[in-house]
Design a protein around this motif. Structure first.
Motif, PDB file in Angstrom:
ATOM      1  N   MET A   1       0.810  -1.213   0.000  1.00 52.35           N
ATOM      2  CA  MET A   1       0.000   0.000   0.000  1.00 52.35           C
ATOM      3  C   MET A   1       0.846   1.267   0.000  1.00 52.35           C
ATOM      4  SD  MET A   1      -3.005  -1.290   0.015  1.00 52.35           S
ATOM      5  CE  MET A   1      -3.964   0.175   0.348  1.00 52.35           C
ATOM      6  N   ALA A   2       2.140   1.125   0.256  1.00 52.47           N
ATOM      7  CA  ALA A   2       2.970   2.321   0.462  1.00 52.47           C
ATOM      8  C   ALA A   2       3.687   2.773  -0.804  1.00 52.47           C
ATOM      9  CB  ALA A   2       3.991   2.054   1.571  1.00 52.47           C
ATOM     10  N   SER A   3       3.546   2.007  -1.885  1.00 47.80           N
ATOM     11  CA  SER A   3       4.355   2.308  -3.078  1.00 47.80           C
ATOM     12  C   SER A   3       3.509   2.620  -4.292  1.00 47.80           C
ATOM     13  CB  SER A   3       5.275   1.116  -3.393  1.00 47.80           C
ATOM     14  OG  SER A   3       6.104   0.817  -2.312  1.00 47.80           O
ATOM     15  N   GLU A   4       2.251   2.961  -4.107  1.00 47.62           N
ATOM     16  CA  GLU A   4       1.411   3.269  -5.258  1.00 47.62           C
ATOM     17  C   GLU A   4       1.627   4.714  -5.707  1.00 47.62           C
ATOM     18  OE1 GLU A   4      -2.519   2.369  -3.958  1.00 47.62           O
ATOM     19  OE2 GLU A   4      -2.713   4.235  -2.829  1.00 47.62           O
ATOM     20  N   PRO A   5       1.278   5.052  -6.933  1.00 44.62           N
ATOM     21  CA  PRO A   5       0.628   4.149  -7.876  1.00 44.62           C
ATOM     22  C   PRO A   5       1.626   3.181  -8.533  1.00 44.62           C
ATOM     23  CG  PRO A   5       0.990   6.276  -8.899  1.00 44.62           C
ATOM     24  CD  PRO A   5       1.421   6.413  -7.472  1.00 44.62           C
ATOM     25  N   TYR A   6       1.099   2.068  -8.987  1.00 45.55           N
ATOM     26  CA  TYR A   6       1.883   1.104  -9.744  1.00 45.55           C
ATOM     27  C   TYR A   6       1.614   1.308 -11.228  1.00 45.55           C
ATOM     28  CZ  TYR A   6       2.564  -1.388  -5.330  1.00 45.55           C
ATOM     29  OH  TYR A   6       2.901  -1.728  -4.042  1.00 45.55           O
ATOM     30  N   THR A   7       2.486   0.751 -12.048  1.00 46.52           N
ATOM     31  CA  THR A   7       2.294   0.838 -13.497  1.00 46.52           C
ATOM     32  C   THR A   7       2.598  -0.512 -14.127  1.00 46.52           C
ATOM     33  OG1 THR A   7       2.971   3.167 -13.505  1.00 46.52           O
ATOM     34  CG2 THR A   7       2.907   2.026 -15.618  1.00 46.52           C
ATOM     35  N   LEU A   8       1.636  -1.000 -14.916  1.00 46.22           N
ATOM     36  CA  LEU A   8       1.842  -2.209 -15.705  1.00 46.22           C
ATOM     37  C   LEU A   8       2.422  -1.803 -17.058  1.00 46.22           C
ATOM     38  CD1 LEU A   8       1.420  -5.229 -16.452  1.00 46.22           C
ATOM     39  CD2 LEU A   8      -0.931  -4.598 -17.098  1.00 46.22           C
ATOM     40  N   HIS A   9       3.559  -2.390 -17.418  1.00 45.83           N
ATOM     41  CA  HIS A   9       4.230  -2.083 -18.686  1.00 45.83           C
ATOM     42  C   HIS A   9       4.136  -3.277 -19.634  1.00 45.83           C
ATOM     43  CE1 HIS A   9       6.278   1.636 -17.275  1.00 45.83           C
ATOM     44  NE2 HIS A   9       6.274   0.999 -16.101  1.00 45.83           N
ATOM     45  N   ILE A  10       3.714  -3.012 -20.871  1.00 54.27           N
ATOM     46  CA  ILE A  10       3.710  -4.025 -21.923  1.00 54.27           C
ATOM     47  C   ILE A  10       4.529  -3.443 -23.075  1.00 54.27           C
ATOM     48  CG2 ILE A  10       2.300  -5.476 -23.429  1.00 54.27           C
ATOM     49  CD1 ILE A  10      -0.052  -4.739 -21.478  1.00 54.27           C
ATOM     50  N   LYS A  11       5.719  -3.962 -23.296  1.00 61.56           N
ATOM     51  CA  LYS A  11       6.635  -3.401 -24.287  1.00 61.56           C
ATOM     52  C   LYS A  11       6.325  -3.925 -25.686  1.00 61.56           C
ATOM     53  CE  LYS A  11       9.035  -0.913 -21.446  1.00 61.56           C
ATOM     54  NZ  LYS A  11       8.977   0.558 -21.524  1.00 61.56           N
ATOM     55  N   ASP A  12       6.685  -3.116 -26.698  1.00 55.54           N
ATOM     56  CA  ASP A  12       6.401  -3.508 -28.075  1.00 55.54           C
ATOM     57  C   ASP A  12       7.328  -4.612 -28.578  1.00 55.54           C
ATOM     58  OD1 ASP A  12       8.772  -2.151 -28.392  1.00 55.54           O
ATOM     59  OD2 ASP A  12       7.941  -0.539 -29.624  1.00 55.54           O
ATOM     60  N   ARG A  13       8.197  -5.124 -27.714  1.00 60.85           N
ATOM     61  CA  ARG A  13       9.092  -6.214 -28.110  1.00 60.85           C
ATOM     62  C   ARG A  13       8.401  -7.574 -28.039  1.00 60.85           C
ATOM     63  NH1 ARG A  13      12.301  -3.061 -24.826  1.00 60.85           N
ATOM     64  NH2 ARG A  13      12.290  -4.566 -23.110  1.00 60.85           N
ATOM     65  N   VAL A  14       7.167  -7.603 -27.547  1.00 54.00           N
ATOM     66  CA  VAL A  14       6.384  -8.837 -27.597  1.00 54.00           C
ATOM     67  C   VAL A  14       6.049  -9.147 -29.053  1.00 54.00           C
ATOM     68  CG1 VAL A  14       4.212  -9.937 -26.935  1.00 54.00           C
ATOM     69  CG2 VAL A  14       5.396  -8.457 -25.305  1.00 54.00           C
ATOM     70  N   LEU A  15       6.269 -10.404 -29.456  1.00 55.11           N
ATOM     71  CA  LEU A  15       6.030 -10.811 -30.838  1.00 55.11           C
ATOM     72  C   LEU A  15       4.906 -11.832 -30.924  1.00 55.11           C
ATOM     73  CD1 LEU A  15       9.710 -11.321 -32.103  1.00 55.11           C
ATOM     74  CD2 LEU A  15       8.302  -9.246 -32.233  1.00 55.11           C
ATOM     75  N   SER A  16       4.257 -11.859 -32.081  1.00 55.14           N
ATOM     76  CA  SER A  16       3.280 -12.904 -32.351  1.00 55.14           C
ATOM     77  C   SER A  16       4.012 -14.152 -32.820  1.00 55.14           C
ATOM     78  CB  SER A  16       2.286 -12.445 -33.424  1.00 55.14           C
ATOM     79  OG  SER A  16       2.924 -12.400 -34.691  1.00 55.14           O
ATOM     80  N   GLN A  17       3.295 -15.264 -32.944  1.00 56.05           N
ATOM     81  CA  GLN A  17       3.916 -16.495 -33.423  1.00 56.05           C
ATOM     82  C   GLN A  17       4.408 -16.353 -34.856  1.00 56.05           C
ATOM     83  OE1 GLN A  17       1.242 -19.816 -32.876  1.00 56.05           O
ATOM     84  NE2 GLN A  17       1.619 -19.923 -30.663  1.00 56.05           N
ATOM     85  N   ASP A  18       3.827 -15.404 -35.600  1.00 56.54           N
ATOM     86  CA  ASP A  18       4.261 -15.153 -36.976  1.00 56.54           C
ATOM     87  C   ASP A  18       5.390 -14.139 -37.049  1.00 56.54           C
ATOM     88  OD1 ASP A  18       2.343 -16.908 -37.900  1.00 56.54           O
ATOM     89  OD2 ASP A  18       0.823 -15.337 -38.098  1.00 56.54           O
ATOM     90  N   GLY A  19       5.899 -13.708 -35.897  1.00 55.98           N
ATOM     91  CA  GLY A  19       7.032 -12.791 -35.880  1.00 55.98           C
ATOM     92  C   GLY A  19       6.668 -11.332 -35.958  1.00 55.98           C
ATOM     93  N   GLU A  20       5.359 -11.011 -35.896  1.00 53.92           N
ATOM     94  CA  GLU A  20       4.962  -9.606 -35.939  1.00 53.92           C
ATOM     95  C   GLU A  20       5.238  -8.937 -34.603  1.00 53.92           C
ATOM     96  OE1 GLU A  20       1.420  -8.233 -38.331  1.00 53.92           O
ATOM     97  OE2 GLU A  20       0.830 -10.286 -37.812  1.00 53.92           O
ATOM     98  N   LYS A  21       5.674  -7.693 -34.680  1.00 53.50           N
ATOM     99  CA  LYS A  21       5.951  -6.906 -33.485  1.00 53.50           C
ATOM    100  C   LYS A  21       4.701  -6.112 -33.110  1.00 53.50           C
ATOM    101  CE  LYS A  21       9.316  -3.464 -31.867  1.00 53.50           C
ATOM    102  NZ  LYS A  21      10.434  -2.584 -32.287  1.00 53.50           N
ATOM    103  N   LEU A  22       4.514  -5.912 -31.815  1.00 57.96           N
ATOM    104  CA  LEU A  22       3.388  -5.093 -31.378  1.00 57.96           C
ATOM    105  C   LEU A  22       3.412  -3.738 -32.072  1.00 57.96           C
ATOM    106  CD1 LEU A  22       2.968  -5.539 -27.516  1.00 57.96           C
ATOM    107  CD2 LEU A  22       1.345  -6.158 -29.284  1.00 57.96           C
TER     108      LEU A  22
END
Length: 732
Positions: free
Chosen positions: A97-118
């Motif tokens: 409770m003492a460290s908010e706010p939090y941030t969820l990060h989703i980077k564009d380096r995630v790839l699809s199975q076909d190799g597409e980049k976010l």
């Protein structure tokens, strides 16, 4: 020259259009989160992608959570079986409770199975709450409804969830009392937690709801059976629905169809289509003198009935309320009150709105309904009721002696045009109960959806739950079934995932350290699970048989009765997999002495296609007398009609009584009917709705009569005609 030039331009345009048509949609995150989220400490984020993910690119560098100091949190990442989504599970002790706010990060380096980049990354700030937030004001309440309605309009047009059965399994502990049974009780899920039913008995009197009346009948001794009192409600716009008993009090729970006093919601344009409000009313009667019953207390909550429980001297009423005029009101109708109202004759007799400061809400809920938990102290009927109000909530709940668990389905926030089935998870909200006081404790999000209240259980402080995820009929998104075990803080201890792919759960039964799960699509696998080590539950054995069991009832720790439907496979005229048809009610006796090799020791098939029993969907329809080795239940038996005829003919309407023995199986002891003549049509007045036991006598109860039978011979020994008590002059 000009002609050639125009031909080249035209070919270029066509080529460009063809190229655009071949381009695939961008690989992207599908979630449409608000700018900032309020969540509980154990929040699990479900990140949905537009295509299947390259698993190797899901790491602590591509998806992570930081606190306000930029420190990464010790989260756990897991990829759902569909390959389209990632679960971001919180730290073991939840977010601090003492460290908010939090941030969820989703980077564009995630790839699809076909190799597409976010196409682009995403960030989501969120605030953590230890307890449920409070609405607090009219403005905040209206903002909540505006947000939820906008989300529903965006997402709901494409919702498709696998059909779920509604059958319920139960805990036989409710009838396995110490010592010989003097009379039967409602077949409750948890020993000592009484559930309401439309028929109750206390060993001397039978209380039943028949049509719109409550009839109290002196049942014992059988030679003095007679109706003592009939409570009629035709002039009150009140419809009784369920009953509870406590000492010298009868609690009648029903629906009220009329305006509250001092409504405050006048709207001429709506009055024609919604002329009445719908509320749940509880009437408490003093039945010390069964021939002179008096009304002592009334409690009313706006909305509709979900369930109720009685623990010792406290009755807990769970209701829901939805502002019916919400979608019809004009934008300028901001003077309308969105809150539910309550009324209690122990306090102010006028209806009162729930205070804004008393309305909690479940963060990220997409529901426009309220869940209200009302408690009554039956030993102090002059004490005002206690009411806890929550925005959002589900229809399934489980109650132990110390806790109440409410299950809320969670639909992902996705784009409305995303293909494929919706994968629904379940939020579990744990509420502590103590002498009528209900307080929020904690919450957790569980993968998959539950079947009903019997998918949940509490044992030695741990919460256990069975769920189904995916789709039974979609080969690309195949269903699977899971067991999760949580500690008292709803931190995950252990799990079994991926049971019976392509099937779904039809029933579950928790018996201390043993857990039984039945799944079905074309055959009925019974899984026997050892949960003695809650951190490492293990499937010990599996049994596959035709048909399915949607109710499991223990005889003891070694034998279980399975009640469900016999099935057969028939040719699919459209090709593909064979079709499953029901072919009569099926009762099985499972021998589970050897957990690794469960056996179907005995079976009994009743009737043909169309045969069914209320026990298939209502666990309270079973009477099981362990001391006498007897089980009884109502049933409608249909025989298969000749092929030249398009319908089925009812062969029997009534109740069946079986003697049950682990050594000899099932033997039919009696067929009891309240229909005097053979009829191929359903006769509602003669439908045996329940069978109860009082001091050596089996009582079969319908709307027309109560008959008694000696359980040693099952000869008829007594009868009471109820028709003159439930049929008014206007009905004939």
């Amino acid at each position: 020259m000009k002609k050639k030039w125009w031909m080249m331009i035209g070919m270029g345009i066509l080529l460009a259009l063809f190229t655009v048509g071949l381009q695939r949609p961008e690989f992207e995150v599908m979630n449409e989160w608000d700018e900032e989220q309020v969540v509980m400490q154990n929040k699990t984020w479900n990140v949905i992608f537009s295509d299947k993910i390259d698993v190797s690119t899901i790491t602590s560098h591509t998806i992570y959570v930081e606190n306000s100091e930029g420190e990464k949190q010790s989260i756990t990442l897991s990829i759902d079986r569909d390959g389209h989504s990632v679960n971001v599970q919180p730290p073991e002790d939840g977010y601090g409770m003492a460290s908010e706010p939090y941030t969820l990060h989703i980077k564009d380096r995630v790839l699809s199975q076909d190799g597409e980049k976010l196409s682009s990354g995403k960030t989501l700030p969120f605030i953590v709450k230890k307890t449920l937030p409070v609405i607090g004001s009219k403005q905040k309440l209206e903002s909540y409804f505006t947000r939820v309605m906008q989300k529903q309009q965006r997402d709901h047009p494409r919702f498709h969830v696998d059909e779920q059965a509604t059958a319920e399994s139960s805990d036989a502990a409710g009838q396995n009392n110490a010592g010989p049974q003097q009379y039967s009780k409602t077949n409750n899920q948890v020993k000592g937690i009484d559930e309401p039913d439309f028929i109750k008995n206390d060993g001397s009197f039978i209380y039943q709801i028949a049509e719109n009346n409550v009839i109290i009948t002196k049942a014992a001794p059988v030679n003095k059976m007679k109706v003592m009192t009939t409570l009629q409600y035709e002039d009150e716009q009140f419809s009784p629905h369920e009953l509870l008993l406590y000492k010298n009090h009868l609690i009648v729970i029903g629906h009220q169809y009329q305006e509250f006093a001092e409504d405050g919601r006048e709207n001429e344009s709506l009055s024609k289509i919604m002329p009445m409000n719908h509320s749940v009313k509880v009437k408490v009667y003093n039945i010390k003198d069964h021939g002179n019953v008096t009304l002592e207390r009334e409690v009313e909550t706006e909305g509709y009935f979900v369930s109720a429980r009685r623990s010792k001297n406290h009755v807990y009423l769970i209701t829901q309320y939805h502002p019916n005029w919400l979608y019809s009101m004009e934008k300028e109708s901001s003077d309308k009150d969105l809150r539910p109202r309550i009324r209690d004759t122990a306090g102010s007799k006028n209806a009162q709105f729930i205070d804004y400061d008393d309305i909690h809400y479940f963060p990220q809920s997409s529901e426009t309904n309220y869940t209200m938990v009302t408690s009554l102290n039956m030993d102090k009927l002059n004490e005002p009721m206690k009411v806890e109000t929550f925005l959002g909530g589900g229809m399934s709940l489980y109650m132990s002696h110390e806790n109440l668990y409410i299950a809320l389905p969670i639909y992902p926030e996705i784009q409305a045009d995303m293909a494929g089935p919706i994968h629904v998870n379940t939020n579990i909200y744990k509420l502590k109960i103590d002498e009528g006081v209900v307080t929020f404790d904690t919450t957790v999000e569980v993968e998959g959806r539950i079947l009903n209240q019997f998918s949940m259980d509490e044992y030695e402080g741990n919460f256990r739950i069975t769920t189904t995820s995916g789709s039974v009929w979609n080969e690309e998104e195949r269903s699977a079934n899971h067991l999760f075990i949580y500690d008292e803080n709803l931190h995950l201890l252990g799990s079994i995932k991926g049971l019976a792919e392509g099937e779904r759960i039809y029933s579950a039964r928790f018996m201390k350290n043993r857990i039984y799960i039945v799944t079905f699509k074309q055959v009925d696998p019974l899984f026997v699970i050892d949960a003695s080590d809650p951190k490492n539950p293990v499937v010990k054995g599996e049994l596959k048989i035709p048909g399915f069991s949607n109710y499991l009832h223990p005889i003891d720790e070694n034998y279980i009765i399975g009640f469900g439907q016999n099935t057969k496979l028939v040719e699919n005229s459209s090709g593909g997999e064979p079709l499953v048809q029901t072919a009569g009610v099926k009762i099985s006796m499972f021998d589970v002495r050897d957990m690794q090799h469960p056996k179907e020791r005995f079976t009994e098939i009743i009737g043909g296609r169309g045969t069914y029993s209320p026990l298939n969907h209502d666990h309270k329809a079973m009477l099981y007398l362990k001391d006498h080795q007897i089980m009884a239940f109502p049933v409608f038996i249909y025989n298969d009609a000749p092929h030249s005829e398009p319908s089925y003919h009812i062969n029997f309407q009534g109740g069946l009584v079986y003697r049950v023995s682990p050594g000899e199986g099932f033997s039919l002891a009696a067929k009891i009917s309240h229909t005097d003549k053979v009829s191929t049509e359903y006769l509602w007045l003669n439908e045996i709705r329940r069978m109860v036991y009082i001091e050596g006598q089996l009582y079969s109860i319908s709307n027309s009569k109560i008959t008694t039978h000696d359980i040693t011979t099952f000869e008829k020994t007594g009868e009471v005609d109820l028709t003159k008590w439930i049929l008014t002059d206007s009905k004939g």
